[in-house]
Design a protein around this motif. Structure first.
Motif, short mmCIF file in Angstrom:
data_model
loop_
_atom_site.label_atom_id
_atom_site.label_comp_id
_atom_site.label_asym_id
_atom_site.label_seq_id
_atom_site.Cartn_x
_atom_site.Cartn_y
_atom_site.Cartn_z
N PRO A 144 0.81 -1.23 0.00
CA PRO A 144 0.00 0.00 0.00
C PRO A 144 0.84 1.27 0.00
O PRO A 144 0.50 2.25 -0.67
CB PRO A 144 -0.82 -0.13 1.29
CG PRO A 144 -0.91 -1.60 1.53
CD PRO A 144 0.41 -2.16 1.07
N LEU A 145 1.96 1.26 0.75
CA LEU A 145 2.79 2.47 0.84
C LEU A 145 3.33 2.88 -0.53
O LEU A 145 3.23 4.06 -0.92
CB LEU A 145 3.94 2.24 1.81
CG LEU A 145 4.92 3.42 1.96
CD1 LEU A 145 4.22 4.65 2.48
CD2 LEU A 145 6.09 3.03 2.87
N ILE A 146 3.89 1.93 -1.26
CA ILE A 146 4.46 2.25 -2.58
C ILE A 146 3.37 2.70 -3.54
O ILE A 146 3.56 3.65 -4.32
CB ILE A 146 5.22 1.04 -3.15
CG1 ILE A 146 6.46 0.73 -2.28
CG2 ILE A 146 5.64 1.29 -4.59
CD1 ILE A 146 7.45 1.87 -2.17
N GLN A 147 2.21 2.07 -3.48
CA GLN A 147 1.11 2.45 -4.38
C GLN A 147 0.58 3.85 -4.04
O GLN A 147 0.22 4.62 -4.93
CB GLN A 147 -0.01 1.41 -4.31
CG GLN A 147 0.39 0.06 -4.88
CD GLN A 147 0.82 0.15 -6.33
OE1 GLN A 147 0.08 0.66 -7.18
NE2 GLN A 147 2.03 -0.34 -6.64
N VAL A 148 0.55 4.18 -2.75
CA VAL A 148 0.13 5.53 -2.34
C VAL A 148 1.15 6.57 -2.81
O VAL A 148 0.78 7.65 -3.28
CB VAL A 148 -0.06 5.59 -0.81
CG1 VAL A 148 -0.15 7.03 -0.32
CG2 VAL A 148 -1.33 4.84 -0.41
N VAL A 149 2.43 6.24 -2.70
CA VAL A 149 3.47 7.15 -3.19
C VAL A 149 3.33 7.36 -4.70
O VAL A 149 3.44 8.49 -5.20
CB VAL A 149 4.88 6.61 -2.85
CG1 VAL A 149 5.96 7.39 -3.58
CG2 VAL A 149 5.12 6.68 -1.34
N LEU A 150 3.07 6.28 -5.43
CA LEU A 150 2.93 6.38 -6.89
C LEU A 150 1.72 7.24 -7.28
O LEU A 150 1.82 8.08 -8.17
CB LEU A 150 2.81 4.99 -7.51
CG LEU A 150 4.11 4.16 -7.54
CD1 LEU A 150 3.82 2.74 -8.01
CD2 LEU A 150 5.14 4.82 -8.46
N ILE A 151 0.59 7.04 -6.62
CA ILE A 151 -0.59 7.86 -6.96
C ILE A 151 -0.33 9.31 -6.55
O ILE A 151 -0.80 10.26 -7.19
CB ILE A 151 -1.88 7.31 -6.32
CG1 ILE A 151 -3.12 8.01 -6.91
CG2 ILE A 151 -1.89 7.45 -4.82
CD1 ILE A 151 -3.35 7.78 -8.37
N GLY A 152 0.47 9.51 -5.49
CA GLY A 152 0.86 10.86 -5.10
C GLY A 152 1.69 11.53 -6.18
O GLY A 152 1.50 12.71 -6.50
N LEU A 153 2.62 10.77 -6.79
CA LEU A 153 3.46 11.32 -7.87
C LEU A 153 2.64 11.62 -9.12
O LEU A 153 2.89 12.61 -9.80
CB LEU A 153 4.59 10.33 -8.19
CG LEU A 153 5.67 10.18 -7.11
CD1 LEU A 153 6.61 9.04 -7.46
CD2 LEU A 153 6.44 11.48 -6.94
N VAL A 154 1.66 10.76 -9.41
CA VAL A 154 0.77 11.03 -10.54
C VAL A 154 0.03 12.35 -10.33
O VAL A 154 -0.05 13.19 -11.22
CB VAL A 154 -0.24 9.87 -10.73
CG1 VAL A 154 -1.33 10.25 -11.72
CG2 VAL A 154 0.49 8.61 -11.20
N CYS A 155 -0.48 12.53 -9.11
CA CYS A 155 -1.23 13.77 -8.81
C CYS A 155 -0.29 14.96 -8.67
O CYS A 155 -0.69 16.10 -8.90
CB CYS A 155 -2.06 13.57 -7.55
SG CYS A 155 -3.46 12.45 -7.81
N PHE A 156 0.96 14.74 -8.28
CA PHE A 156 1.99 15.78 -8.30
C PHE A 156 2.09 16.37 -9.70
O PHE A 156 2.14 17.59 -9.88
CB PHE A 156 3.32 15.16 -7.88
CG PHE A 156 4.54 16.01 -8.11
CD1 PHE A 156 5.10 16.74 -7.09
CD2 PHE A 156 5.15 16.08 -9.37
CE1 PHE A 156 6.25 17.52 -7.30
CE2 PHE A 156 6.28 16.85 -9.59
CZ PHE A 156 6.82 17.58 -8.55
N CYS A 157 2.13 15.50 -10.70
CA CYS A 157 2.36 15.94 -12.08
C CYS A 157 1.12 16.52 -12.75
O CYS A 157 1.24 17.43 -13.58
CB CYS A 157 2.86 14.76 -12.93
SG CYS A 157 4.50 14.17 -12.48
N CYS A 158 -0.05 16.01 -12.43
CA CYS A 158 -1.26 16.43 -13.16
C CYS A 158 -2.09 17.45 -12.37
O CYS A 158 -1.98 18.65 -12.61
CB CYS A 158 -2.06 15.20 -13.57
SG CYS A 158 -1.19 14.20 -14.80
#
Length: 463
Positions: free
Chosen positions: A26-40
């Motif tokens: 869950p932690l890595i997936q939350v970080v990844l969705i955070g990075l997606v939302c960082f960019c968009c």
């Protein structure tokens, strides 16, 4: 020779640490969705935060945002069902792709001053944002462990809002030397936003579906892989007479409503262009602080889950009252037509700057609090994707109305009062929801165990 107790303990702790950094954790997936939302959406927030989309006249931006939030209201509600049918890859990639088009429409507007493209791009982005945020809501509320949802939300919110910080630096740096001569941002600003948004669209393909995400205790996030159109239409319709969702409506409506006042009547009207970019760095930075602070309160302040929820809501309510009171004082004291610069107006700049910073703090705390409440209502990704979609849909409907209110030249003071009343009304309803509907951690974990069969973390790593 046998291992000592300390060695066994150390090995156990190392295994737990390693499991948290699995790709399917869950932690890595939350970080990844955070990075997606960082960019968009992070870059979108920076663009909107300049007021008027970086243009001297706010009309095109207001109309584009009205179109955006109108379609967002529809697809925010439908987005949870679409996510349950398509899964994260198609839903997120389709959503992220529309952000690039929106930033490009303002690049076009910079040269041709035709707002139709911006309005159409706004409507398309509303569809995409509905998909992205429904997926994000499902991931954020269902992937984390029950007793760490506030912490994971704060991690996401910090990464996401770092996008606003970086996005604020783009217009600040690229327009710094233009000083008071600059009235609209340059082409490089929009191009910079488009590059980040394109990266986010590609990165969205790295998100795993809930069925492949495994927590440290071996449990999966959901037992449901796909749904169908009929089921989703029926379940979405039920949300409109679900008493839990009805109690969330005022909080959802107000949670993007205040952006119009903050961006167009504080940042845009009181500061010059480079200072607005500078302010946005701190506005979105404040969001990171706010999300971490409220995440701690919602997860660690008390043993009782309900008590943590009640205390968290009370903290946000008290802070909000103080900040809106400060906004009213600023509204009364401000000199009409005065434009402040961070380098040349130190004595008069400090107060409005602190107010704008505080608005960022409040936004993160308010929205993180609501996400925590939603996440505490259920455990299953399928249910929570609908709840999150409903929240984003109502939120977007409120934002669409807010941008058109601004287009009707409603005074700054009246807009401030409307925002203050709307947010204040939401707190007692959220109190009631927490008391009546939120289960204690032990009860929630038992319900989760009934819904989801545990599996081996080690085996899941290789799936």
């Amino acid at each position: 020779m046998g291992t000592t107790g300390n060695e066994e303990y150390s090995a156990t702790q190392n295994a737990k640490t390693t499991s948290r950094f699995r790709y399917n954790s869950p932690l890595i997936q939350v970080v990844l969705i955070g990075l997606v939302c960082f960019c968009c959406p992070g870059m979108f927030n920076a663009l909107s935060g300049m007021g008027g989309g970086g243009q001297v006249n706010s009309t095109a931006s207001n109309n584009a945002l009205t179109a955006l939030y109108t379609t967002f209201a529809v697809f925010g509600i439908l987005g949870g069902g679409i996510y349950n049918i398509l899964g994260p890859h198609l839903t997120l990639f389709a959503g992220c792709s529309t952000y690039v088009l929106y930033a490009g429409s303002f690049l076009y507007y910079n040269h041709h001053q035709h707002q139709l493209f911006a309005i159409v791009a706004g409507a398309v982005l509303g569809i995409g944002a509905g998909l992205l945020w429904a997926a994000e809501g499902a991931i954020m509320t269902s992937y984390p462990p029950e007793n760490r949802k506030g912490s994971y939300i704060s991690i996401f919110w910090s990464i996401f809002n770092m996008g606003g910080v970086v996005g604020g630096l783009i217009p600040f740096i690229l327009n710094y030397n233009r000083g008071d001569r600059a009235v609209t941002v340059n082409d490089g600003t929009y191009i910079g936003f488009m590059v980040f948004m394109s990266v986010g669209a590609v990165l969205s393909l790295s998100i795993l579906p809930a069925s492949k995400v495994v927590r440290d205790d071996g449990s999966r996030c959901t037992s449901v892989l796909y749904s169908n159109v009929y089921t989703e239409c029926l379940e979405i319709a039920k949300l409109f007479y679900n008493w839990k969702m009805l109690l969330i409506v005022p909080a959802a409506w107000s949670s993007n409503f205040f952006y119009t006042y903050q961006f167009n009547h504080v940042n845009k009207t009181q500061f010059n262009l480079r200072t607005r970019g500078f302010n946005n760095v701190f506005y979105w930075g404040a969001q990171m602080l706010g999300s971490v602070g409220i995440g701690y309160v919602m997860d660690f302040s008390f043993r009782s889950r309900r008590k943590r929820g009640v205390v968290g809501i009370a903290v946000v309510a008290l802070l909000a009252s103080a900040i809106w009171g400060g906004a009213l004082a600023n509204q009364i004291r401000r000199k009409p037509g005065e434009i402040l610069d961070f380098k040349h107006s130190h004595s008069r700049y400090a107060g409005p700057f602190v107010l704008y910073f505080s608005f960022g703090l409040l936004d993160a705390m308010f929205q993180s609090m609501v996400y925590w409440v939603i996440g505490a209502l259920a455990n299953d990704s399928e249910i929570l994707s609908r709840y999150a979609g409903f929240y984003k849909g109502i939120q977007s409907a409120g934002a669409a109305v807010a941008w058109q209110i601004d287009n009707r030249n409603v005074s700054s003071t009246n807009q401030l009062i409307i925002n203050w009343v709307l947010t204040t009304v939401s707190y007692p309803l959220l109190f009631l929801l927490v008391v009546l509907a939120v289960k204690e951690d032990k009860d929630a974990e038992e319900d989760s165990a009934k819904q989801v069969a545990p599996s081996s973390v080690q085996d899941a790593f290789f799936h």
